[in-house]
Design a protein around this motif. Structure first.
Motif, PDB file in Angstrom:
ATOM      1  N   LEU A  85      -9.002  53.018 -18.908  1.00 40.34           N
ATOM      2  CA  LEU A  85     -10.260  53.364 -17.909  1.00 40.34           C
ATOM      3  C   LEU A  85     -11.435  53.367 -18.562  1.00 40.34           C
ATOM      4  O   LEU A  85     -12.809  53.008 -18.084  1.00 40.34           O
ATOM      5  N   ALA A  86     -11.429  53.963 -19.730  1.00 40.15           N
ATOM      6  CA  ALA A  86     -12.897  54.035 -20.395  1.00 40.15           C
ATOM      7  C   ALA A  86     -13.257  52.786 -20.968  1.00 40.15           C
ATOM      8  O   ALA A  86     -14.592  52.191 -20.646  1.00 40.15           O
ATOM      9  N   LEU A  87     -12.550  51.866 -21.551  1.00 41.18           N
ATOM     10  CA  LEU A  87     -12.741  50.547 -21.738  1.00 41.18           C
ATOM     11  C   LEU A  87     -13.000  49.723 -20.595  1.00 41.18           C
ATOM     12  O   LEU A  87     -13.864  48.875 -20.671  1.00 41.18           O
ATOM     13  N   ARG A  88     -12.393  49.961 -19.377  1.00 42.38           N
ATOM     14  CA  ARG A  88     -12.798  49.158 -18.200  1.00 42.38           C
ATOM     15  C   ARG A  88     -14.299  49.608 -17.894  1.00 42.38           C
ATOM     16  O   ARG A  88     -15.040  48.439 -17.517  1.00 42.38           O
ATOM     17  N   ARG A  89     -14.815  50.889 -17.826  1.00 46.64           N
ATOM     18  CA  ARG A  89     -15.718  50.993 -17.662  1.00 46.64           C
ATOM     19  C   ARG A  89     -16.917  50.273 -18.500  1.00 46.64           C
ATOM     20  O   ARG A  89     -17.930  49.942 -17.904  1.00 46.64           O
ATOM     21  N   LEU A  90     -16.767  50.288 -19.906  1.00 43.61           N
ATOM     22  CA  LEU A  90     -17.678  49.727 -20.857  1.00 43.61           C
ATOM     23  C   LEU A  90     -17.713  48.121 -20.334  1.00 43.61           C
ATOM     24  O   LEU A  90     -18.692  47.550 -20.476  1.00 43.61           O
ATOM     25  N   CYS A  91     -16.684  47.382 -20.128  1.00 44.85           N
ATOM     26  CA  CYS A  91     -16.488  46.023 -19.857  1.00 44.85           C
ATOM     27  C   CYS A  91     -17.490  45.854 -18.540  1.00 44.85           C
ATOM     28  O   CYS A  91     -18.330  44.945 -18.505  1.00 44.85           O
ATOM     29  N   GLU A  92     -17.137  46.711 -17.558  1.00 41.75           N
ATOM     30  CA  GLU A  92     -17.650  46.509 -16.317  1.00 41.75           C
ATOM     31  C   GLU A  92     -19.327  46.671 -16.521  1.00 41.75           C
ATOM     32  O   GLU A  92     -20.110  45.996 -15.756  1.00 41.75           O
ATOM     33  N   ALA A  93     -19.766  47.545 -17.369  1.00 44.84           N
ATOM     34  CA  ALA A  93     -21.031  47.972 -17.725  1.00 44.84           C
ATOM     35  C   ALA A  93     -21.753  46.790 -18.353  1.00 44.84           C
ATOM     36  O   ALA A  93     -22.939  46.574 -18.273  1.00 44.84           O
ATOM     37  N   ASN A  94     -20.744  45.831 -19.040  1.00 40.96           N
ATOM     38  CA  ASN A  94     -21.499  44.633 -19.516  1.00 40.96           C
ATOM     39  C   ASN A  94     -21.208  43.483 -18.628  1.00 40.96           C
ATOM     40  O   ASN A  94     -20.799  42.464 -19.317  1.00 40.96           O
ATOM     41  N   SER A  95     -21.058  43.495 -17.492  1.00 47.09           N
ATOM     42  CA  SER A  95     -20.977  42.327 -16.654  1.00 47.09           C
ATOM     43  C   SER A  95     -19.569  41.651 -16.798  1.00 47.09           C
ATOM     44  O   SER A  95     -19.402  40.590 -16.647  1.00 47.09           O
TER      45      SER A  95
END
Length: 428
Positions: A367-377
Motif C-alpha cells: 500500500l505504501a509503495l502503491r501510494r508513492l507510484c500513484e503520486a508519480n503518475s
C-alpha cells in the motif's frame, strides 16, 4: 473419473490428457490453488495436444458453461487475480510445435505451448533472437509470456511484446479458431487483437499460435555495472539518457538488490551494450569514465559472467509459486524512477520506460509503495502473493475510467464469462 473429466476424455483420446483433480499429487495441485479462490477446486486439468482438440474442449465447456483457467507450464499461474469457481484447468503445454521459421523474413511462428527457451534455441541456430527476457525462461511457455506481457529488460532497445508480435491464433470462448495479423513485418489497419490479447491473462480467449518478428544476434555483448550513492547514480543515468549511446538494457537497481547479489554497496545502474566489438568497447569505456568521474564503483561483465548476472536479477525478485513473499510490477514516470528506487528495498526499474519489478514482504509495504507510484503518475500491480493477501487487497490498483470499456470487450469476447473469471482487474 468425475462427469466433467469423462466428458472431456471423450474429446481427447490421448492417454493422460485429462487428469481428475483427485489424481493430482499435492505438489501439482499447489500452483493451481495459488491462482484460485480457495473455497473450491477444479474437476480436472486437461492437456490438449492440438489446436483442434483445444477447440473441442472449449466448445464443450462453453456449451455447459464450465469455467476455465487457461495456463501453459504454470510458471506464472499465480500471477494476477484469483480466479473464481473454476471447473477446468486447460494447459497448452503440449501444443508446442514449430510452425515456421522464415529466417530471411526475420519471423517465427510457434504454437503457444512451446517453452521460451526452446524458441530461443531454434533461433540461435540461425544467429537470431526473440528480443524478450521474461521471468522463468527455462519453464515459461511463449503463450504464457504473451498473456502476462512479461517483456523484461530488453524493452529498453526493442520495445514491449506488443511491438514484436505480428500474428496470433486463438480459440474463442465459443470454441471457434480465430486469427489476426500475419507472418510478415508490416502495418495493418483495423482492430489490433495482438495488442488486446497481450497481458489479458487468458480472459478473452486461449492463445494457441503466435508469430513474432525476430532480430539478428549481435556480435559482441558487455555489461557495465555502476554502484554507489543515489545522487551519483542519478547523475550517471541522466548522462546516459542524454547521450548518443545505444544500450540494449539499462536498469536502476535498489541498494538491497545490489547487496544481495554481492555487487557492492549503494544503488546500481546496470547497462548492457550489444553491437560490433569496437562499438561495445567504446560505449562501455564511455560509461566507465562517467562512473569514475562521479566517484562510483564500476565493473564490466562479459560472456558467462554477464549471462549469469542478468539471470540473477529477476530471480532475486520473483517469488516462486511456493514463496510467501509478494512480487509486484510497478510503473512510474521515468523522471521519477530514481526517487522511487530509493524507497524500494529489493527491486529494479527499467530506465527509459519507468516500468519495474519489486519484491515486498507484507501488505503495508504494498500500500505504501502503491501510494508513492500513484503520486508519480504510476501504478503498482501485484503479481504473485499469498492467497490471503490477494483476498484482502486490490491486486491491480487501477483507478482509471476505462473499466466499463474493458467489461464491454470481455462480454463481447466471452459472453458466458467462462475464461479466467476474476483474474483480470475489476473482476473480469
Amino acid at each position: 473419473m468425475n462427469a466433467i473429466s469423462s466428458s472431456l476424455a471423450s474429446i481427447i483420446h490421448t492417454e493422460n490428457a485429462v487428469v481428475p483433480w483427485e489424481n493430482l499429487e499435492p505438489a501439482q495441485q499447489q500452483p493451481i490453488q495459488l491462482a484460485m479462490n480457495p473455497k473450491s477446486n477444479p474437476s480436472c486439468i486437461v492437456y490438449p495436444h492440438t489446436q483442434a482438440e483445444l477447440s473441442g474442449v472449449i466448445t464443450t465447456a462453453d456449451a455447459n458453461k464450465w469455467s476455465i483457467l487457461p495456463c501453459g507450464n504454470m510458471s506464472k499461474i499465480n500471477w494476477g487475480g484469483l480466479s473464481r469457481n473454476i471447473d477446468i484447468v486447460v494447459s497448452t503445454k503440449r501444443i508446442n510445435k514449430l510452425i515456421e521459421h522464415a529466417v530471411g523474413d526475420l519471423t517465427i511462428t510457434v504454437e503457444a505451448g512451446m517453452k521460451f527457451c526452446e524458441v530461443q534455441a531454434i533461433l540461435a541456430k540461425s544467429g537470431q533472437i526473440l528480443a524478450i527476457d521474461p521471468a522463468f525462461p527455462a519453464d515459461a511457455t511463449i503463450g504464457g509470456v504473451v498473456s502476462t506481457a512479461d517483456t523484461g529488460s530488453l524493452r529498453q532497445r526493442y520495445g514491449g511484446i506488443r511491438d514484436q508480435l505480428l500474428g496470433i491464433t486463438f480459440i474463442r470462448a465459443d470454441g471457434k479458431i480465430a486469427k489476426a495479423g500475419g507472418r510478415v513485418v508490416k502495418n495493418v489497419a483495423g482492430y489490433d487483437l495482438m495488442k488486446l490479447f497481450t497481458g489479458a491473462y487468458g480472459t478473452l480467449g486461449i492463445i494457441s499460435q503466435l508469430t513474432f518478428r525476430v532480430y539478428p544476434q549481435l556480435e559482441t555483448s558487455a555489461t557495465v555495472l555502476l554502484t554507489g550513492k543515489a545522487e551519483a547514480i542519478s547523475q550517471a543515468a541522466t548522462i546516459l539518457q542524454g547521450s548518443e549511446l545505444t544500450p540494449t538494457k539499462a536498469d536502476l537497481l535498489s541498494n538491497q538488490l545490489v547487496s544481495n547479489l554481492g555487487l557492492g554497496n549503494g544503488n546500481g545502474l546496470i547497462i548492457q551494450f550489444q553491437s560490433i566489438n569496437e562499438s561495445v568497447k567504446e560505449q562501455s569505456n564511455i560509461i566507465l569514465t562517467v562512473g569514475e568521474k562521479l566517484g562510483l564503483e564500476s565493473a564490466i561483465y562479459q560472456d558467462e559472467d554477464e549471462t549469469n548476472l542478468w539471470q540473477q536479477l529477476p530471480e532475486k525478485i520473483h517469488s516462486s509459486v511456493n514463496n510467501s513473499e509478494i512480487s509486484c510490477k510497478i510503473g512510474v514516470l521515468p523522471t521519477a524512477a530514481m526517487e522511487v528506487i530509493n524507497q524500494i528495498k529489493l527491486g529494479l526499474i527499467h530506465l527509459n520506460s519507468g516500468l519495474g519489478l519489486v519484491r515486498l514482504e507484507n501488505q503495508d509495504q504494498v500500500l505504501a509503495l502503491r501510494r508513492l507510484c500513484e503520486a508519480n503518475s504510476g501504478f503498482l500491480t501485484m503479481l504473485s502473493a499469498p492467497v490471503e493477501v490477494k483476498e484482502r487487497l486490490d491486486i491491480w490498483g487501477y483507478s482509471g475510467n476505462a473499466l466499463p470499456i474493458m467489461q464491454g470487450i470481455k462480454k463481447q469476447f466471452d459472453g458466458n464469462l467462462i475464461l479466467s473469471p476474476g483474474r483480470f482487474l475489476g473482476g473480469i
